[in-house]
Design an enzyme around this catalytic site. Structure first.
Site, short mmCIF file in Angstrom:
data_model
loop_
_atom_site.label_atom_id
_atom_site.label_comp_id
_atom_site.label_asym_id
_atom_site.label_seq_id
_atom_site.Cartn_x
_atom_site.Cartn_y
_atom_site.Cartn_z
N SER A 80 0.67 -1.01 -0.03
CA SER A 80 0.37 -0.44 -0.33
C SER A 80 0.24 0.91 -0.17
CB SER A 80 -0.62 0.57 1.60
OG SER A 80 -0.22 -0.75 2.57
N HIS B 244 -5.58 -3.23 -3.13
CA HIS B 244 -4.90 -2.44 -2.92
C HIS B 244 -5.14 -2.58 -4.73
CE1 HIS B 244 -3.76 1.08 -0.99
NE2 HIS B 244 -3.74 0.49 -0.48
N LYS C 134 -11.99 1.23 -1.85
CA LYS C 134 -10.60 1.53 -2.74
C LYS C 134 -11.53 1.82 -4.41
CE LYS C 134 -7.57 0.68 0.45
NZ LYS C 134 -6.81 -0.20 1.93
C1 LIG Z 1 -6.42 -0.93 3.00
C2 LIG Z 1 -6.80 -1.35 3.83
C3 LIG Z 1 -6.62 -2.21 4.26
C4 LIG Z 1 -7.69 -1.88 4.97
O1 LIG Z 1 -9.52 -1.94 4.15
P1 LIG Z 1 -10.73 -0.68 4.91
O2 LIG Z 1 -11.64 -1.27 4.03
O3 LIG Z 1 -10.35 0.60 4.58
O4 LIG Z 1 -11.14 -0.99 6.25
C5 LIG Z 1 -6.02 -3.70 4.89
N1 LIG Z 1 -5.42 -4.21 4.17
C6 LIG Z 1 -4.86 -3.57 3.24
C7 LIG Z 1 -3.32 -3.99 2.31
C8 LIG Z 1 -4.77 -2.10 2.90
O5 LIG Z 1 -4.13 -1.49 2.62
#
Ligand SMILES: *Cc1c(COP(=O)(O)O)cnc(C)c1O
Length: 400
Positions: free
Chosen positions: A178, A206, A237
């Site tokens: 990320s 992502h 996302k």
């Molecule tokens: C953003 C993210 C999450 C969390 O997801 P949300 O739906 O925003 O809580 C989990 N794992 C990774 C790798 C992320 O980038």
């Protein structure tokens, strides 16, 4: 109490680590309105611009009119509604898995899944750069946490050999990282996990909706979907909404429904969020051009930044870190970009290691060529002023 807390906040401020949110008015998109001014937003995870897509909005508002807003209870009490199961079916279909389970967020999915799968006496192996929610899930599980250096499969293999006495061993990795934007060597990781008899979970947060010909993620892109028994993703996302999910075998999903505490002990997400997610997944499934456009725009940005002399840290897709070093440098750069109408916050410790502070750029499919030119123009100024800065520093070094 306030005195102790205020002291800690002050310490964050003096170290350049204090954070506060910027208030965005109106909808999320390539342009956002802050304090009465328009900014180009180059930091959102709304990669495909689905957060305010007309079909997604219609699906959500239609669902509110039909089903109301709240779900009234947790999933296992009386909160499971048609739209929850419809979404889980859509997710399983999309991911070509037997089954899928929805969580209120990706964060909660990681907490719930990891703590359900392993516990005290077990071992969980994670990449040094795995997302905070994975680390929190591991801590919560009580399993022995072993961290391998970023992408170092040799070290992962060693950890799995050393932990052969653990009843259960679980490997968890981000698929596209990320904050660094590079891919995990999934094929090699899957091979090692299989060979050592460990379980494997890949977090495609992502990558979901973005990577692979069908938008199913990095495992699809790398041709290893069959090798990943536990595939986690988010709806928050590229899919532009909110929620997390896990796709896998029927037995795995049935187990999680019975054991994952962040699924069991929380109110089911509002049904309208499920309707919105279904609409977003359908757009992803039919519109490959959207993700191709995102990737080609990302390439243009990365190449432009590299031409200006910036270090984009070996990223190769839509997450583009621009290395600044010290937190203060990243903040200066971010402020300079903001003055130029670009929203791209500094990413600092504890999100990234010390000395690796950066501006993290993310494109969206909705950015225009002009938007990208604007971004590169603003970075040109950052490059100039930071070169000037370094010269000043050099000029001040006393000569021997
Ligand atoms: C953003 C993210 C999450 C969390 O997801 P949300 O739906 O925003 O809580 C989990 N794992 C990774 C790798 C992320 O980038």
């Amino acid at each position: 109490m306030e005195e102790a807390l205020a002291q800690e906040l002050d310490s964050l401020r003096t170290r350049g680590l204090y954070r506060s949110p910027r208030l965005v008015r109106e909808a999320q998109g390539p342009r956002v309105r802050i304090d009465g001014k328009d900014y180009l937003c180059f930091c959102s995870n709304n990669y495909l611009d689905l957060a305010a897509h007309p079909e997604v909005k219609d699906a959500a508002s239609g669902a509110i009119m039909r089903y109301g807003w709240g779900s009234g209870a947790s999933r296992l009490i009386s909160g499971t509604m048609e739209l929850h199961t419809a979404l889980e079916k859509e997710l399983a279909d999309f991911k070509r898995a037997e089954s899928a389970i929805l969580f209120p967020s990706g964060y909660m999915a990681n907490l719930g899944v990891i703590s359900a799968l392993v516990g005290p006496g077990d071992t969980v192996a994670v990449d040094k750069l795995d997302h905070a929610s994975i680390i929190d899930g591991c801590r919560l599980s009580g399993a022995r946490l072993r961290v391998y250096p970023h992408g170092n499969t040799g070290k992962l293999d060693k950890i799995l050999r050393e932990s052969s006495g653990s009843p259960r061993r679980l490997v968890v990795t981000d698929s596209i990282f990320s904050m660094d934007g590079d891919l995990a060597p999934l094929e090699e990781i899957a091979r090692i996990a299989r060979q050592r008899g460990a379980w494997l979970m890949v977090d495609e947060a992502h990558a979901t909706g973005v990577l692979g010909a069908g938008g199913r993620g990095a495992a699809e892109l790398l041709g290893v979907e069959e090798e990943i028994p536990i595939s986690l993703g988010t709806l928050s996302k590229a899919l532009g909404g909110s929620g997390g999910f896990v796709a896998g075998s029927s037995v795995l999903i049935d187990y999680l429904r019975n054991k994952a505490r962040s699924f069991i002990y929380t109110t089911a997400p509002p049904p309208a969020t499920c309707a919105a997610a279904i609409a977003a997944i359908r757009i992803v499934r039919r519109d490959a051009v959207l993700r191709e456009s995102l990737i080609s725009k990302s390439d243009r940005i990365r190449n432009g930044l590299a031409a200006l002399g910036f270090d984009t840290m070996g990223s190769s897709y839509h997450i583009i870190p621009v290395l600044m070093g010290e937190a203060s440098h990243a903040i200066e750069a971010s402020d300079a970009l903001f003055r130029k109408g670009i929203l791209a916050p500094a990413i600092r410790p504890p999100t990234v290691p010390r000395g690796k502070s950066r501006i993290r750029i993310t494109a969206t499919a909705a950015h225009t060529d002009e938007d990208i030119e604007c971004l590169l123009e603003a970075f040109r100024d950052v490059a100039k002023s930071s070169a000037a800065l370094h010269q000043e520093v050099r000029a001040n070094v006393p000569k021997k």
